[in-house]
Enzyme design. Structure first.
Site, PDB file in Angstrom:
ATOM      1  CG  ASP A  40      -2.779  -4.497  -1.601  1.00 33.39           C
ATOM      2  OD1 ASP A  40      -3.639  -5.114  -2.241  1.00 33.39           O
ATOM      3  OD2 ASP A  40      -2.781  -4.463  -0.357  1.00 33.39           O
ATOM      4  NE  ARG A  46     -10.225  -4.320  -1.504  1.00 39.41           N
ATOM      5  CZ  ARG A  46      -9.181  -5.132  -1.402  1.00 39.41           C
ATOM      6  NH1 ARG A  46      -8.018  -4.653  -1.015  1.00 39.41           N
ATOM      7  NH2 ARG A  46      -9.298  -6.406  -1.664  1.00 39.41           N
ATOM      8  CG  ASP A  70      -5.088  -1.445   2.288  1.00 35.68           C
ATOM      9  OD1 ASP A  70      -5.872  -0.642   1.740  1.00 35.68           O
ATOM     10  OD2 ASP A  70      -4.705  -2.503   1.761  1.00 35.68           O
ATOM     11  CG  ASP A 111      -1.491  -1.303   1.590  1.00 35.73           C
ATOM     12  OD1 ASP A 111      -1.985  -1.937   0.654  1.00 35.73           O
ATOM     13  OD2 ASP A 111      -1.474  -1.686   2.777  1.00 35.73           O
TER      14      ASP A 111
HETATM   15 CA    CA Z   1      -2.835  -3.883   1.759  1.00 29.81          CA
END
Ligand code: CA
Ligand code: CA
Length: 423
Positions: free
Chosen positions: A243, A299, A247, A204
């Site tokens: 990614d 997301r 997060d 991330d």
């Molecule tokens: Ca992640």
């Protein structure tokens, strides 16, 4: 323009003047009541740092050294830092990380579904070589952030090819930085992920794990000049080198994500990475407000377990979307006064996705198509198109928030003021 000029001036002052002339940005703390990160003692980051703990960094090496220095500390990032550089500052490419005979061509040959099948994940010498190569990159690009730390950008600060990992820390502030392209050189093939398999990546831009009181404010997150659309497909699946943008997982708690811009990215914000309640139940409480999501695919956020307050965000979806709000296991999202500006090809019933949750509160949200804006009942629209239905009461009322801007004012306000350079 103006802020870049001011920052240049401030940076000059920093290296030539005593510490009391340093820019005020690093001394700012989360305002009272400003989201979940205001819980308890609130979030002050490194604001109390003595002058000896104030650092200005220009290179990856300086950043790593500053992050290891005593706390509380303030780290000013000046200009651009690239994670994929060696200790002398020379750029590293993916091939520089190769170990034990790894090449992408060999990996593709070994785990082609026609050869390896689809029943099990890759294992054996080439998967071991991929892991060893990935570990080499990980050592360069993942940098850990500890407690009582403020990291702020001066002017047009950029952290490129870096994963800022706020791990098991308390009281951290990250502001005014453009985070760009934390690409993984070594995506792993997982034939068991989904019906057709997936390429998955490790990094991330910011990962918040096992940490409390974190304020992420006025940053910009993009894939830079390395967008997903430029990646190849292997085994008929996209070679996903990115990614999350931000997060928040592994029992993290009390996080406020405000005034950031997330653009041109796929998996934007995961809150909770496992359906196992052992560590996450009762945690993962996060506030998102006044963020700008533009051309992001999914997301925004996807939530498990947490009480997550999503208000005054501007969702600009010019082409397509997988979903915006992911209602995961035991999640309790309260979504209010957000604006969803959709291409007319996008069905509003796709804005919510049920990942195993049961409820979401949604009120005062607006749907905009073309010039027309109208209230939208996100839960009603979802339930009319999908089964099972979601309940319309997430079961809690947010109390930690500042003024909630009326939705009609959100697009202009957020477009103008979100992202790095706008603190
Ligand atoms: Ca992640
Ligand atoms: Ca239904």
């Amino acid at each position: 323009m103006k802020s870049a000029l001011l920052a240049a001036l401030a940076a000059t002052l920093l290296v030539t003047a005593p510490a009391d002339a340093e820019p005020s940005l690093g001394r700012q703390v989360l305002p009272p009541n400003d989201g979940w990160a205001a819980e308890g003692a609130g979030t002050t980051g490194g604001a109390a740092a003595p002058p000896s703990n104030v650092h200005v960094v220009d290179t990856r090496g300086e950043l790593v050294t500053a992050l290891a220095a005593p706390s509380p500390k303030i780290i000013y990032v000046r200009w651009r830092i690239d994670g994929n550089t060696d200790d002398a500052g020379n750029p590293l490419s993916c091939t520089d990380y190769f170990a034990d005979g790894y090449t992408l061509e060999a990996y593709l040959a070994a785990y082609d579904p026609a050869v390896w099948g689809r029943a099990t994940r890759p294992s054996g010498p080439l998967e071991d070589a991929r892991r060893a190569s990935a570990a080499n990159q990980n050592e360069r690009i993942r940098v850990k952030v500890g407690s009582n730390t403020t990291i702020v950008g001066l002017g047009r600060a950029v952290l490129s090819g870096l994963n800022l990992h706020v791990d098991k820390a308390d009281n951290v502030i990250v502001r005014n930085i453009s985070f760009v392209d934390a690409a993984d050189c070594f995506p792993v093939w997982d034939p068991t992920d989904g019906s057709a398999g997936n390429w998955n990546s490790a990094y991330d831009n910011i990962s918040v794990t096992g940490s409390t009181h974190v304020w992420v404010d006025h940053n910009t997150f993009t894939d830079g000049d390395n967008p997903d659309s430029a990646q190849p497909r292997y085994f008929d699946r996209p070679f996903q080198v990115h990614d999350g943008a931000l997060d928040i997982t592994n029992a993290a708690n009390f996080v406020t994500v405000s005034w950031n811009r997330f653009a041109d990215h796929d998996k934007t914000m995961l809150i909770g990475s496992t359906n196992n309640p052992a560590n996450d139940r009762g945690k993962l409480n996060v506030t998102l407000h006044h963020n700008h999501f533009r051309a992001t695919l999914q997301r925004m956020p996807r939530v498990r377990f947490g009480q997550v307050h999503v208000y005054d965000n501007f969702y600009e979806i010019p082409e397509s979307v997988s979903y915006a709000l992911g209602v995961g296991v035991e999640s309790a999202i309260v979504a209010e006064s957000n604006v969803f500006a959709l291409a007319d090809t996008v069905d509003p019933s796709e804005l919510v996705f049920d990942w195993g949750g049961t409820v979401i509160t949604a009120r005062d949200n607006l749907l905009r198509t073309g010039r027309h804006a109208a209230p939208v009942d996100l839960v009603g629209v979802y339930n009319a198109a999908h089964d099972p239905d979601l309940g319309a009461d997430a079961g809690w009322t947010p109390t930690l928030h500042t003024r909630i801007t009326p939705a009609r004012q959100v697009p202009a306000l957020v477009t103008r003021n979100a992202g790095a350079g706008n603190c």
